[in-house]
Design a protein around this motif. Structure first.
Motif, PDB file in Angstrom:
ATOM      1  N   PRO A  99      26.163 -22.569  19.088  1.00 13.14           N
ATOM      2  CA  PRO A  99      26.069 -23.276  17.805  1.00 13.14           C
ATOM      3  C   PRO A  99      27.055 -24.436  17.766  1.00 13.14           C
ATOM      4  O   PRO A  99      28.116 -24.386  18.390  1.00 13.14           O
ATOM      5  N   THR A 100      26.716 -25.487  17.047  1.00 14.27           N
ATOM      6  CA  THR A 100      27.685 -26.554  16.807  1.00 14.27           C
ATOM      7  C   THR A 100      28.745 -26.050  15.840  1.00 14.27           C
ATOM      8  O   THR A 100      28.574 -25.000  15.204  1.00 14.27           O
ATOM      9  N   GLU A 101      29.816 -26.813  15.688  1.00 18.79           N
ATOM     10  CA  GLU A 101      30.848 -26.386  14.739  1.00 18.79           C
ATOM     11  C   GLU A 101      30.318 -26.358  13.310  1.00 18.79           C
ATOM     12  O   GLU A 101      30.740 -25.534  12.487  1.00 18.79           O
ATOM     13  N   ASP A 102      29.377 -27.262  12.999  1.00 17.52           N
ATOM     14  CA  ASP A 102      28.805 -27.293  11.646  1.00 17.52           C
ATOM     15  C   ASP A 102      27.912 -26.083  11.409  1.00 17.52           C
ATOM     16  O   ASP A 102      27.960 -25.457  10.337  1.00 17.52           O
ATOM     17  N   GLU A 103      27.087 -25.740  12.392  1.00 18.51           N
ATOM     18  CA  GLU A 103      26.214 -24.565  12.257  1.00 18.51           C
ATOM     19  C   GLU A 103      27.046 -23.294  12.130  1.00 18.51           C
ATOM     20  O   GLU A 103      26.728 -22.407  11.322  1.00 18.51           O
ATOM     21  N   TRP A 104      28.118 -23.219  12.915  1.00 21.62           N
ATOM     22  CA  TRP A 104      28.995 -22.035  12.848  1.00 21.62           C
ATOM     23  C   TRP A 104      29.593 -21.926  11.449  1.00 21.62           C
ATOM     24  O   TRP A 104      29.640 -20.841  10.867  1.00 21.62           O
ATOM     25  N   GLN A 105      30.049 -23.028  10.896  1.00 19.05           N
ATOM     26  CA  GLN A 105      30.677 -23.011   9.579  1.00 19.05           C
ATOM     27  C   GLN A 105      29.681 -22.616   8.492  1.00 19.05           C
ATOM     28  O   GLN A 105      30.007 -21.814   7.607  1.00 19.05           O
TER      29      GLN A 105
END
Length: 662
Positions: free
Chosen positions: A571-577
């Motif tokens: 996941p990207t950092e945005d998706e993870w968040q």
């Protein structure tokens, strides 16, 4: 409670300011012992008196300290006296290390330094900060666990470049081994290092000095900022960080006290380095070329690079003047030169005299620099012009050099002038930004994922929290043109806003990949990493007794390989968040940071965004990496290391899958 800053970080602190020299005959000149720079007098009429006073101070101080200077007579350490350019370099700078080929590239790094900066005499291999504290590794581990480090140092030595290692005295909470004195001495001996840079220390304790001397006779110690006067005897150099000069260039106290003590001027966050260059030029000292500060690009502009390249070429060839010549600061170089903001120093050696001049103004200045004398011939070392009555032009914020001689100019000086004039001079003082880009763009996942946390498509506005630190976050330096950012500004909590758009639904796994799952992948796929160092370091004989815990000691490449094998991606950092704020999102124990598909580079520094935090609590020093378990909106910038060094017991990962819109 209201917190008020007690300083303006854009202005030098009182401790950074030059120290006025008392001109009274009865003055106690010991007040100059603590100075960084001995300020120039306000009036030309006071210059002779000022020179007498600083010379009296030097003689009194030497007598008071029973100074001998014997250490500087030692052949083993004399290289430092002509070490005019040193670079602090992150070991994983992309000019020094290839992440694609997994090898160090010192020749590429040195070629760039020669082409842009005028070449280097030494490098400091910066190794641990700002990643230390990520896990239990101590500062020695961050050197000793690197495959091929001794060979890298040998390649620098073969290129005629000296190598310094870094000592972090504040590292007291990570894995404990022997005492720092023993560890550092053993490291210096094993690596064959030439110098030790004392991070945050002005001087080393005598016990450490003695241990290092036994390990490497003639080792050079370089303290940060102002070296204590009494310790100039056993500290051959210092990095002159945060030294503010007087409007008329002053005299660097430590170098004036001991001509053979080398200072390296540096203002790490400044975009204009002309004042450092000018102070170094009229004092006969060097520069610290620090263009990547802990992962942040602060590269020198074209004007300052070209000026420094000319200066360094002159200094290396004329070091015998700078070390042995009769030094006269604030020499009167021409009528009305002071009014034109042109100042200089001279070094007389035999019948020859070197004049080092600087132009403090914002416009080019043309003048006849040396008073006319019968039988004296003058050489403009910047252009090669020779005349008895020489006129020279000094660029705005630039430098000039003139050699005078009785009768004829030495042919070697003519040749030197030709070499210097071949270095193209620029007047472009614009800062050359570097923008980051994603290094790896994952293709859509092959599988759609059966379960996990669903993120619907759409636009998301995210608030990201992070700790400032000197690494910054994405683009740009965090402390532009600041002198010394201090607490609470240094390492302070910050926020930024990110807008991201998802075109399709994404499934983020509920929890991290476990040891059992990853070991199954290794057995079934036959996966072997390109670099095995630290891979699955916690696994013995293919078995791990903590199968349900999150896998660790895996790199970004290892994590990507697993994700591809299961038909997913990171996941990207945005998706993870976004997923982290939703119901069903879980954290396995022990808590570990999670890799994300958010690897960036600006061409010099490579980093990844970590999410989630870990159970690590190395927080006794502000210099350690971010500690503790963190909420989903917290991000940490981890500078990536090569050769397996980014594999950590405190980093795992989870998988994401792309779903197709119906």
């Amino acid at each position: 409670m209201v917190i008020r800053y007690s300083f303006d970080s854009l202005q030098p602190r009182p401790i950074d300011l030059p120290t006025e020299v008392p001109l009274d005959d009865e003055a106690d000149l010991s007040v100059l012992d603590e100075a960084k720079i001995l300020a120039a007098p306000a009036s030309r009429a006071d210059v002779e008196r000022w020179r007498d006073q600083i010379e009296r101070w030097r003689e009194e101080a030497r007598s008071r300290l029973c100074y001998s200077g014997a250490q500087y007579d030692r052949i083993e350490s004399q290289w430092a006296q002509t070490c005019f350019a040193v670079a602090q370099v992150w070991l994983w700078d992309e000019l020094l290390y290839s992440f694609e080929d997994h090898v160090f590239t010192p020749q590429k790094f040195l070629a760039d330094a020669r082409q842009r900066l005028g070449g280097l005499d030494a490098v400091v291999l910066w190794h641990a900060y700002p990643v230390i504290g990520l896990d239990d590794r101590n500062q020695w581990d961050y050197y000793r666990q690197i495959p091929g480090l001794k060979e890298l140092i040998a390649q620098f030595h073969a290129a005629g470049v000296r190598v310094g290692v870094d000592y972090n005295p504040w590292d007291t909470q990570t894995r404990r081994g022997k005492a720092d004195v023993e560890e550092l001495a053993a490291l210096v001996a094993d690596l064959g290092a030439d110098a030790v840079f004392l991070d945050t220390l002005k001087t080393a304790e005598p016990e450490l000095v003695e241990a290092l001397e036994r390990a490497k006779p003639g080792i050079v110690l370089e303290g940060e900022s102002r070296v204590l006067l009494a310790r100039i005897e056993d500290h051959g150099a210092s990095w002159a960080q945060f030294f503010a000069d007087s409007p008329v260039p002053g005299v660097l106290k430590s170098h004036f006290f001991e001509r053979r003590h080398m200072l390296h001027h540096v203002r790490r966050w400044h975009r204009d380095h002309s004042e450092e260059i000018q102070s170094a030029w009229v004092n006969g000292v060097g520069l610290m070329m620090w263009e990547v500060v802990f992962g942040v690009w602060v590269g020198w502009n074209k004007r300052d690079r070209s000026t420094a390249a000319r200066m360094l070429t002159l200094q290396r060839s004329l070091s015998h003047f700078l070390l042995e010549g009769q030094f006269t600061p604030l020499v009167e170089c021409a009528d009305n030169a002071d009014d034109k903001l042109v100042f200089g120093s001279s070094w007389k050696r035999g019948t020859d005299t070197l004049y080092a001049l600087v132009n403090r103004s914002e416009i080019p200045i043309t003048l006849k620099p040396i008073r006319e004398e019968t039988g004296i011939v003058q050489l403009d070392l910047m252009t090669g012009a020779v005349a008895q009555h020489l006129a020279i032009t000094i660029p705005a914020r630039g430098i000039a050099a003139v050699m005078t001689s009785q009768g004829e100019i030495n042919p070697d000086m003519i040749e030197l002038a030709s070499e210097v004039s071949a270095i193209e001079l620029s007047d472009d003082a614009r800062f050359e930004h570097r923008r980051v880009h994603r290094v790896h763009e994952s293709s859509r996942s092959k599988n759609t994922g059966e379960s996990g946390v669903l993120i619907e498509p759409g636009e998301y506005v995210l608030t990201v929290r992070y700790r400032g630190r000197e690494t910054g976050m994405y683009d740009g330096a965090p402390y532009v043109d600041e002198w010394k950012p201090l607490v609470p500004r240094l390492h302070d909590p910050r926020t930024l806003e990110r807008v991201t758009t998802l075109d399709n639904p994404v499934i983020v796994a509920q929890h991290e990949v476990t040891n059992d799952e990853f070991l199954h992948f290794v057995r079934e796929s036959g996966y072997q990493p390109a670099v095995s160092n630290r891979f699955l370091l916690h696994v013995k004989d293919g078995v791990n007794g903590r199968g349900h815990e999150p896998v660790c000691f895996v790199s970004l490449e290892d994590a990507r390989a697993y994700c591809e094998w299961v038909g997913g991606r990171l996941p990207t950092e945005d998706e993870w968040q976004i997923a982290g704020d939703k119901q069903g999102f879980q954290r396995l124990e022990p808590h570990v940071w999670n890799w994300t598909e958010s690897e960036y580079s600006d061409g010099r520094s490579r980093f990844a965004i970590l999410k989630g935090g870990s159970d690590a609590q190395y927080d006794e020093s502000e210099w350690y990496f971010d500690a503790g378990v963190r909420p989903p909106d917290f991000s940490a910038k981890l500078l990536l290391m090569g050769l397996g060094m980014s594999r950590s017991e405190r980093i795992g990962f989870r998988v994401a899958f792309d779903r197709r819109n119906k």
